[in-house]
Design an enzyme around this catalytic site. Structure first.
Site, PDB file in Angstrom:
ATOM      1  N   GLU A 226      -1.088   1.129   2.689  1.00 22.19           N
ATOM      2  CA  GLU A 226       0.339   1.049   3.022  1.00 22.19           C
ATOM      3  C   GLU A 226       1.084   1.448   1.758  1.00 22.19           C
ATOM      4  OE1 GLU A 226       1.432   0.334   6.007  1.00 22.19           O
ATOM      5  OE2 GLU A 226      -0.372  -0.436   6.962  1.00 22.19           O
ATOM      6  N   CYS A 260       9.957  -0.631   0.588  1.00 20.46           N
ATOM      7  CA  CYS A 260       9.169   0.600   0.789  1.00 20.46           C
ATOM      8  C   CYS A 260       9.813   1.532   1.789  1.00 20.46           C
ATOM      9  CB  CYS A 260       7.751   0.247   1.224  1.00 20.46           C
ATOM     10  SG  CYS A 260       7.680  -0.728   2.734  1.00 20.46           S
TER      11      CYS A 260
HETATM   12  P1  NAD Z   1       1.609  -0.973  -7.373  1.00 17.78           P
HETATM   13  O1  NAD Z   1       0.831   0.104  -6.710  1.00 17.78           O
HETATM   14  O2  NAD Z   1       1.970  -0.794  -8.797  1.00 17.78           O
HETATM   15  O3  NAD Z   1       0.815  -2.371  -7.297  1.00 17.78           O
HETATM   16  C1  NAD Z   1       0.377  -2.927  -6.075  1.00 17.78           C
HETATM   17  C2  NAD Z   1      -0.817  -3.817  -6.329  1.00 17.78           C
HETATM   18  O4  NAD Z   1      -1.874  -3.009  -6.835  1.00 17.78           O
HETATM   19  C3  NAD Z   1      -0.606  -4.932  -7.336  1.00 17.78           C
HETATM   20  O5  NAD Z   1      -1.215  -6.117  -6.872  1.00 17.78           O
HETATM   21  C4  NAD Z   1      -1.329  -4.428  -8.571  1.00 17.78           C
HETATM   22  O6  NAD Z   1      -1.871  -5.458  -9.380  1.00 17.78           O
HETATM   23  C5  NAD Z   1      -2.449  -3.619  -7.975  1.00 17.78           C
HETATM   24  N1  NAD Z   1      -2.959  -2.581  -8.861  1.00 17.78           N
HETATM   25  C6  NAD Z   1      -2.414  -2.084  -9.983  1.00 17.78           C
HETATM   26  N2  NAD Z   1      -3.198  -1.139 -10.525  1.00 17.78           N
HETATM   27  C7  NAD Z   1      -4.288  -1.051  -9.736  1.00 17.78           C
HETATM   28  C8  NAD Z   1      -5.465  -0.253  -9.755  1.00 17.78           C
HETATM   29  N3  NAD Z   1      -5.686   0.652 -10.710  1.00 17.78           N
HETATM   30  N4  NAD Z   1      -6.366  -0.420  -8.776  1.00 17.78           N
HETATM   31  C9  NAD Z   1      -6.146  -1.322  -7.792  1.00 17.78           C
HETATM   32  N5  NAD Z   1      -5.057  -2.091  -7.713  1.00 17.78           N
HETATM   33  C10 NAD Z   1      -4.129  -1.958  -8.671  1.00 17.78           C
HETATM   34  O7  NAD Z   1       2.898  -1.197  -6.454  1.00 17.78           O
HETATM   35  P2  NAD Z   1       4.107  -2.181  -6.721  1.00 17.78           P
HETATM   36  O8  NAD Z   1       4.902  -1.680  -7.878  1.00 17.78           O
HETATM   37  O9  NAD Z   1       3.624  -3.585  -6.741  1.00 17.78           O
HETATM   38  O10 NAD Z   1       4.940  -1.994  -5.366  1.00 17.78           O
HETATM   39  C11 NAD Z   1       5.840  -0.967  -5.155  1.00 17.78           C
HETATM   40  C12 NAD Z   1       5.217   0.155  -4.372  1.00 17.78           C
HETATM   41  O11 NAD Z   1       4.623  -0.340  -3.191  1.00 17.78           O
HETATM   42  C13 NAD Z   1       6.227   1.180  -3.906  1.00 17.78           C
HETATM   43  O12 NAD Z   1       5.695   2.466  -4.027  1.00 17.78           O
HETATM   44  C14 NAD Z   1       6.437   0.825  -2.449  1.00 17.78           C
HETATM   45  O13 NAD Z   1       6.893   1.897  -1.651  1.00 17.78           O
HETATM   46  C15 NAD Z   1       5.081   0.377  -2.062  1.00 17.78           C
HETATM   47  N6  NAD Z   1       5.143  -0.511  -0.911  1.00 17.78           N
HETATM   48  C16 NAD Z   1       4.669  -0.079   0.281  1.00 17.78           C
HETATM   49  C17 NAD Z   1       4.775  -0.900   1.393  1.00 17.78           C
HETATM   50  C18 NAD Z   1       4.284  -0.456   2.749  1.00 17.78           C
HETATM   51  O14 NAD Z   1       4.170  -1.300   3.629  1.00 17.78           O
HETATM   52  N7  NAD Z   1       3.986   0.814   2.949  1.00 17.78           N
HETATM   53  C19 NAD Z   1       5.347  -2.156   1.276  1.00 17.78           C
HETATM   54  C20 NAD Z   1       5.809  -2.560   0.032  1.00 17.78           C
HETATM   55  C21 NAD Z   1       5.703  -1.741  -1.066  1.00 17.78           C
END
Ligand code: NAD
Length: 483
Positions: A226, A260
């Site tokens: 997502e 998002c």
């Molecule tokens: P992010 O990708 O930075 O982090 C998300 C999660 O991934 C966190 O728990 C983080 O610890 C983990 N993470 C970080 N590095 C990682 C790695 N190398 N491998 C695996 N996991 C890792 O995202 P964010 O800043 O927390 O959230 C914002 C983003 O999420 C935006 O791009 C937004 O559009 C998206 N988002 C999407 C949805 C959806 O339903 N499509 C919903 C909410 C947010």
């Protein structure tokens, strides 16, 4: 190795050994109990329901503390209500969803019969982001439990208080081999997504999603991603801009744009920019009569995220873009509160990162179009968006846009609302992600729908066994006529 709830709920980052032991315990438990009866699934869901009832205020307070400013009422509607609705519909429909589904058998295989058996996958890993930290953690957990799975959750390190509270509450409500919470930053997250889960459910950015997909591929772990991206909002020539502006401002500024599916940028007929800017400023003032210290207007999650947004604006201005900062109430917003004023951006140069990066803040680039086709071409030139919004009354043009674009989801004449419809699957497409959830779609995503064919003793498959000869040719000739 046995885990106490305390171990699973600890705020200390786990070692790789702990992570593996936790995973092994869940995996073993899932293999020991491949059939998870309705009563147990219901009981697990009711435990989450109780947790939400008893700790709603504490969860909203933790989110508020993590953001600095984030209205508990916003958390109530966008996190807690969404989860309550998900739980209620899941509990209602679960008995039906769990049932095997009969499928029609083609005449040439009759009198055998066939069905789809819906089974738990095993252990599901869930990685969640910070923006709606309760909804996006517990939503996939609820879905995974409903489908009869064990779950390991890795919530975001950017909402440490919420993540710690979730870990404590889930640790009290579940044995670690049922549901476990693993806290930590990207190093822990990397180790987490390298575990050989039966399914990995990731919500976050497209960039990290790419890394997650690679790590999961090494184990052939199927994923649901997502992700984010640039969701367009189209104003049609037939649109009443004054009405649309309030809905666009609401969708853009909910959680200060850190959503998002927030409209990322606006496409509108050339010449209507001033009309829109006036209506948008009016709408912002209606929703947020002031910004500074207004508890309804969320803060940007961290100083680093605020700096990123401001730096993007400075660079865009340097490249020739024109910024219109909306400042209801007149007072400037202080950096310390991280409540960033909404900004409309006009004359955005084609090379600006505002047109390529997901903004995830209260910045709205306004792109005029000369023909609807130009707007459609602009959308189709980029990655598939997570959401698309269309405002207008000309249903013919609406259908043309719907047919000409591919996005994760759409709301017509509003923003965000398709995510709240329990019978619409929610997810992205292409770079905005794959796989969807909510409702039965989520249940099926995290289940194995096992096709089972039961052969009849009257079946004459032997007519097609070797040695091939005259009998085979006669029967095959006869069968071909009936296809
Ligand atoms: P992010 O990708 O930075 O982090 C998300 C999660 O991934 C966190 O728990 C983080 O610890 C983990 N993470 C970080 N590095 C990682 C790695 N190398 N491998 C695996 N996991 C890792 O995202 P964010 O800043 O927390 O959230 C914002 C983003 O999420 C935006 O791009 C937004 O559009 C998206 N988002 C999407 C949805 C959806 O339903 N499509 C919903 C909410 C947010």
């Amino acid at each position: 190795m046995t885990f106490s709830a305390d171990t699973a709920a600890t705020s200390h980052p786990p070692t790789t050994h702990t992570l593996l032991s936790l995973f092994d315990a869940q995996r073993r438990a899932s293999r020991d109990q491949p059939e998870v009866p309705l009563a147990l699934r219901r009981d697990r869901l009711l435990r989450i329901q109780r947790l939400l009832e008893q700790h709603a205020d504490a969860l909203a307070a933790a989110v508020n503390a993590d953001f600095g400013v984030r209205s508990p009422r916003l958390t109530e509607i966008a996190d807690l209500f969404v989860l309550r609705a998900l739980l209620s519909s899941t509990l209602r429909h679960l008995p039906r969803w769990m049932k095997s589904v009969k499928v029609r058998t083609p005449w040439y295989l009759q009198p055998s019969h066939a069905f789809l058996q819906r089974q738990p996958l095993g252990v599901v890993g869930v990685v969640s982001p910070w923006n709606y930290p309760v909804q996006l953690s517990l939503g996939p957990v609820i879905t995974a439990l409903a489908a009869g799975n064990r779950v390991m959750l890795k919530p975001s390190e950017l909402t440490p208080q919420t993540s710690a509270l979730l870990a404590r509450l889930l640790g009290e409500a579940f044995a670690p081999d049922e549901v476990a919470v693993v806290q930590g930053g990207s190093d822990v997250a990397q180790a987490f997504v390298s575990l050989p889960f039966d399914h990995l459910f990731f919500t976050g950015s497209t960039a990290v999603g790419r890394e997650v997909a690679k790590a999961a591929a090494a184990n052939l772990t199927p994923t649901t991603l997502e992700l984010g991206g640039k969701s367009p909002c189209i104003i049609d020539a037939s649109c009443d801009i004054a009405q649309a502006a309030l809905k666009i401002a609401h969708g853009k500024l909910l959680n200060a744009g850190q959503t998002c599916i927030a409209p990322d940028y606006l496409l509108l007929p050339r010449g209507r920019e001033v009309e829109f800017a006036d209506a948008f400023a009016q709408a912002v003032a209606t929703l947020f009569p002031s910004l500074q210290g207004n508890p309804d207007y969320a803060a940007i999650i961290s100083p680093r995220h605020l700096e990123r947004l401001q730096a993007m604006l400075v660079r865009a201005e340097g490249q020739g873009a024109r910024l219109q900062v909306i400042q209801p109430g007149g007072a400037a917003v202080s950096v310390s509160s991280r409540q960033m004023a909404p900004v409309l951006v006009f004359d955005v140069p084609a090379r600006s990162e505002l047109l390529s990066e997901e903004l995830f803040g209260p910045i709205l680039p306004v792109l005029p179009y000369d023909s609807l086709q130009q707007a459609i071409d602009h959308i189709n030139a980029g990655p598939r968006p997570l959401a698309l919004y269309w405002f207008g009354t000309d249903t013919g043009l609406r259908d043309h846009v719907l047919a000409s674009t591919v996005s994760g989801g759409v709301t017509v004449n509003d923003t965000l609302m398709h995510i709240a419809h329990e019978n619409l699957p929610f997810g992205g497409v292409g770079e905005s992600g794959w796989g969807s959830y909510h409702g039965e779609a989520g249940f099926l995503r995290l289940s194995q729908q096992k096709p089972v064919m039961v052969q009849s003793k009257w079946a004459r498959g032997d007519l097609f066994y070797p040695p091939y000869g005259k009998r085979f040719d006669q029967v095959m000739g006869w069968m071909k006529r009936f296809l």
